[in-house]
Scaffold this motif. Structure first.
Motif, PDB file in Angstrom:
ATOM      1  N   GLN A  41      -7.159   9.485   7.049  1.00 23.24           N
ATOM      2  CA  GLN A  41      -6.931   8.782   5.782  1.00 23.24           C
ATOM      3  C   GLN A  41      -8.277   8.467   5.163  1.00 23.24           C
ATOM      4  O   GLN A  41      -9.277   8.364   5.858  1.00 23.24           O
ATOM      5  CB  GLN A  41      -6.107   7.512   5.974  1.00 23.24           C
ATOM      6  N   THR A  81       0.803   3.861   7.084  1.00 19.12           N
ATOM      7  CA  THR A  81       1.304   5.227   6.964  1.00 19.12           C
ATOM      8  C   THR A  81       2.823   5.326   6.855  1.00 19.12           C
ATOM      9  O   THR A  81       3.348   6.405   6.622  1.00 19.12           O
ATOM     10  CB  THR A  81       0.878   6.078   8.181  1.00 19.12           C
ATOM     11  N   ASN A  82       3.513   4.228   7.110  1.00 21.16           N
ATOM     12  CA  ASN A  82       4.967   4.173   7.179  1.00 21.16           C
ATOM     13  C   ASN A  82       5.532   4.881   8.406  1.00 21.16           C
ATOM     14  O   ASN A  82       6.732   5.041   8.544  1.00 21.16           O
ATOM     15  CB  ASN A  82       5.616   4.727   5.906  1.00 21.16           C
ATOM     16  N   SER A 112       8.370  12.928   8.666  1.00 21.06           N
ATOM     17  CA  SER A 112       8.891  12.910   7.295  1.00 21.06           C
ATOM     18  C   SER A 112       8.736  11.525   6.649  1.00 21.06           C
ATOM     19  O   SER A 112       8.826  11.401   5.430  1.00 21.06           O
ATOM     20  CB  SER A 112      10.358  13.334   7.266  1.00 21.06           C
ATOM     21  N   LYS A 115       3.729   8.439   4.288  1.00 19.99           N
ATOM     22  CA  LYS A 115       3.423   8.257   2.870  1.00 19.99           C
ATOM     23  C   LYS A 115       2.269   7.265   2.742  1.00 19.99           C
ATOM     24  O   LYS A 115       2.031   6.446   3.624  1.00 19.99           O
ATOM     25  CB  LYS A 115       4.634   7.779   2.080  1.00 19.99           C
ATOM     26  N   THR A 117       0.998   4.055   1.731  1.00 17.91           N
ATOM     27  CA  THR A 117       1.688   2.780   1.501  1.00 17.91           C
ATOM     28  C   THR A 117       0.791   1.744   0.848  1.00 17.91           C
ATOM     29  O   THR A 117       1.295   0.751   0.335  1.00 17.91           O
ATOM     30  CB  THR A 117       2.217   2.202   2.825  1.00 17.91           C
ATOM     31  N   GLU A 124      -5.526   8.932   0.210  1.00 16.09           N
ATOM     32  CA  GLU A 124      -4.951  10.147   0.778  1.00 16.09           C
ATOM     33  C   GLU A 124      -4.728  10.012   2.273  1.00 16.09           C
ATOM     34  O   GLU A 124      -5.499   9.386   2.987  1.00 16.09           O
ATOM     35  CB  GLU A 124      -5.941  11.294   0.514  1.00 16.09           C
TER      36      GLU A 124
END
Length: 163
Positions: A41, A81-82, A112, A115, A117, A124
């Motif tokens: 990230q 990151t969820n 999946s 994302k 957050t 990114e």
């Protein structure tokens, strides 16, 4: 108001008293492994500064007062990151002048869910090869990833159900 007072107290404790004592605050760093890649990230300092020298880190963050390290790694990864993760093993610990960094090898339970957050902190999230020289890791992250590379590569080559 009580929550604000607690945050001030914690700030004073961690940022002032522990520095006087020479203690380092605990930080968790998660090397999240997905097949032959790891999650990178954008470094927080780069998220709001638009420069061409974007640096990357593995997800993680500060351990809150009273929180254990394993709970912190799960919380931080979910917040940033969820993702829900399985912690495979603790890789080790490193220090800098302010923090004690606890490094963990992890696997996501469902990629999946990934994302961004916290868009104000990170621009990114991306899956990268550990050996990809084009990834501009922060110096501490590069040092730790190089140090723990043999263990990370062994985990990458082991099927998840065999760990």
């Amino acid at each position: 108001m009580c929550n604000f007072a607690t945050k001030i107290k914690n700030f004073i404790y961690w940022e002032i008293i522990n520095r006087i004592k020479g203690n380092n605050q605990d930080v968790v760093c998660a090397v999240i492994i997905n097949n032959d890649t790891i999650l990178a990230q954008t470094a927080q300092r780069n998220a709001t500064i638009h420069t061409d020298d974007t640096q990357y880190v593995v997800p993680g963050g500060k351990v809150e007062p009273g929180e254990n390290i394993l709970s912190a790694v799960h919380r931080e990864i979910k917040e940033e990151t969820n993702l829900n993760i399985d912690v495979i093993k603790k890789l080790g610990a490193t220090r800098n002048n302010k923090y004690k960094l606890h490094w963990f090898a992890c696997r996501p339970t469902d990629i999946s869910l990934l994302k961004v957050t916290e868009p104000l902190k990170q621009k990114e999230l991306k899956w990268v090869s550990l050996s990809d020289a084009s990834v501009n890791w922060t110096p501490k992250n590069r040092e730790a990833l190089d140090k723990y590379a043999p263990i990370i590569k062994k985990i990458q080559s082991t099927p998840p159900d065999a760990l």
